[in-house]
Design an enzyme around this catalytic site. Structure first.
Site, mmCIF file in Angstrom:
data_model
loop_
_atom_site.group_PDB
_atom_site.id
_atom_site.type_symbol
_atom_site.label_atom_id
_atom_site.label_comp_id
_atom_site.label_asym_id
_atom_site.label_seq_id
_atom_site.Cartn_x
_atom_site.Cartn_y
_atom_site.Cartn_z
ATOM 1 N N VAL A 22 0.861 -1.174 0.000
ATOM 2 C CA VAL A 22 0.000 0.000 0.000
ATOM 3 C C VAL A 22 0.898 1.224 0.000
ATOM 4 C CG1 VAL A 22 -1.778 1.276 1.220
ATOM 5 C CG2 VAL A 22 -1.776 -1.228 1.294
ATOM 6 N N CYS A 23 0.635 2.141 -0.934
ATOM 7 C CA CYS A 23 1.336 3.419 -0.937
ATOM 8 C C CYS A 23 2.852 3.216 -0.954
ATOM 9 C CB CYS A 23 0.863 4.222 0.278
ATOM 10 S SG CYS A 23 1.301 5.956 0.289
ATOM 11 N N THR A 24 3.566 3.853 -0.032
ATOM 12 C CA THR A 24 5.025 3.785 -0.008
ATOM 13 C C THR A 24 5.559 2.454 0.491
ATOM 14 O OG1 THR A 24 4.937 4.873 2.147
ATOM 15 C CG2 THR A 24 5.360 6.270 0.229
ATOM 16 N N GLY A 25 4.693 1.530 0.833
ATOM 17 C CA GLY A 25 5.139 0.178 1.156
ATOM 18 C C GLY A 25 5.856 -0.465 -0.017
#
Length: 324
Positions: free
Chosen positions: A108-111
């Site tokens: 998710v996102c910057t993961g």
């Protein structure tokens, strides 16, 4: 069949919404009747509580280092702490280990930074929050980073854009696992008006700000947004702005990141997208209202910006609300 374990990896500085979008959506799926149900587990380094970006503390259910299979879905959350997490060999090593046990892997996102550092995005197409996409691309040149879609699936690895795009990806997983009816129920449960496909752009140009307060560009943008059916050629816009065509093009490239023609085409496509999902107007009427010369021009614009035809776009976005 047994439970499907969804292992969410959290860390210091994780974004609470990134975690909750996944966990809450799957919990609603369970309450509606997911069979087999999801077993949702939050794992952190050392099994320690984590402080999220917002300052709230979350308690872990499992110690990341002690997690074993079977894992159905491994999800790495994003957050401002993603660079520290990616620099931690304990985190990336165990994410790599668990990914080998999982049926599918997601971020998710910057993961996505953690997945990339773990080597899980090498030679794959991926996305991240649009604000961090350039950083991801620079740091990991073996990853093909596309900042536009809300999520991308490449094989068994999925990456999603910022924050609530995790909801869209989770709905896609629920549909894959249990069918459209259950996914639709989850969407209604979280009051998601539409279930967006991955090709949806992360950031609407009508919400995006210019990188400057240049008056010429601001006026031109405002005129474009309110006169989509008019002549919006570069010459017409330049006359309106009182500058030469060359100067207008230079200003748009510098402050809006595109030529005037590219900006107009995208603005018309976004306006048409809104009409397709909020009205029953035929394609010809949508094309006319948004300044496209023909339905074929509308079709080409949608293939360029959304990678689907207008009819498919309408069907995919309206199927949730049109369902009985």
């Amino acid at each position: 069949m047994g439970e499907k374990t969804v292992l969410i990896v959290g860390y210091e500085g994780a974004e609470l919404i990134d975690i909750a979008c996944v966990s809450s959506s799957l919990d609603i799926a369970n309450r509606i009747g997911a069979d087999p149900p999801y077993r949702i587990v939050l794992a952190t380094p050392g099994g320690q509580p984590i402080t999220c970006d917002s300052g709230l503390r979350l308690c872990a259910q499992e110690t990341l280092e002690r997690c074993t299979g079977p894992v159905d879905t491994l999800v790495v959350s994003g957050g401002l702490g993603h660079t520290r997490a990616a620099a931690n060999p304990l985190v990336t090593g165990h994410v790599r280990r668990l990914a080998a046990l999982a049926r599918r892997v997601a971020s998710v996102c910057t993961g996505a930074t953690v997945l990339a550092e773990a080597g899980l995005l090498a030679n794959r197409r991926a996305t991240s929050h649009w604000m961090y996409a350039d950083q991801l691309a620079r740091s990991y040149p073996d990853v093909t980073v596309d900042p536009e879609p809300i999520y991308i699936r490449d094989g068994n690895v999925a990456t999603s854009g910022g924050v609530t795009s995790a909801l869209d990806l989770t709905l896609a997983f629920v549909e894959e696992d249990h069918g459209m009816a259950l996914a639709r129920g989850v969407a209604l449960g979280v009051v998601a008006y539409l279930q967006r496909p991955g090709t949806q752009a992360q950031l609407s140009m009508f919400l995006a700000r210019c990188s400057t307060d240049d008056l010429v560009v601001r006026r031109a943008r405002s005129h474009i947004a309110t006169h989509l059916a008019d002549d919006l050629g570069t010459a017409a816009l330049a006359r309106l702005a009182g500058v030469s065509e060359r100067q207008l093009s230079r200003l748009f490239l510098a402050h809006a990141g595109s030529t005037p023609a590219q900006y107009v085409r995208r603005a018309r496509a976004e306006a048409a997208a809104h009409l397709l999902t909020s009205t029953a107007l035929p394609l010809a009427a949508v094309a006319r209202r948004c300044g496209f010369g023909s339905t074929e021009s509308l079709r080409q614009a949608f293939l360029t910006h959304y990678a689907v035809t207008p009819s498919r776009f309408r069907a995919e976005r309206r199927r949730t609300v049109d369902a009985p």
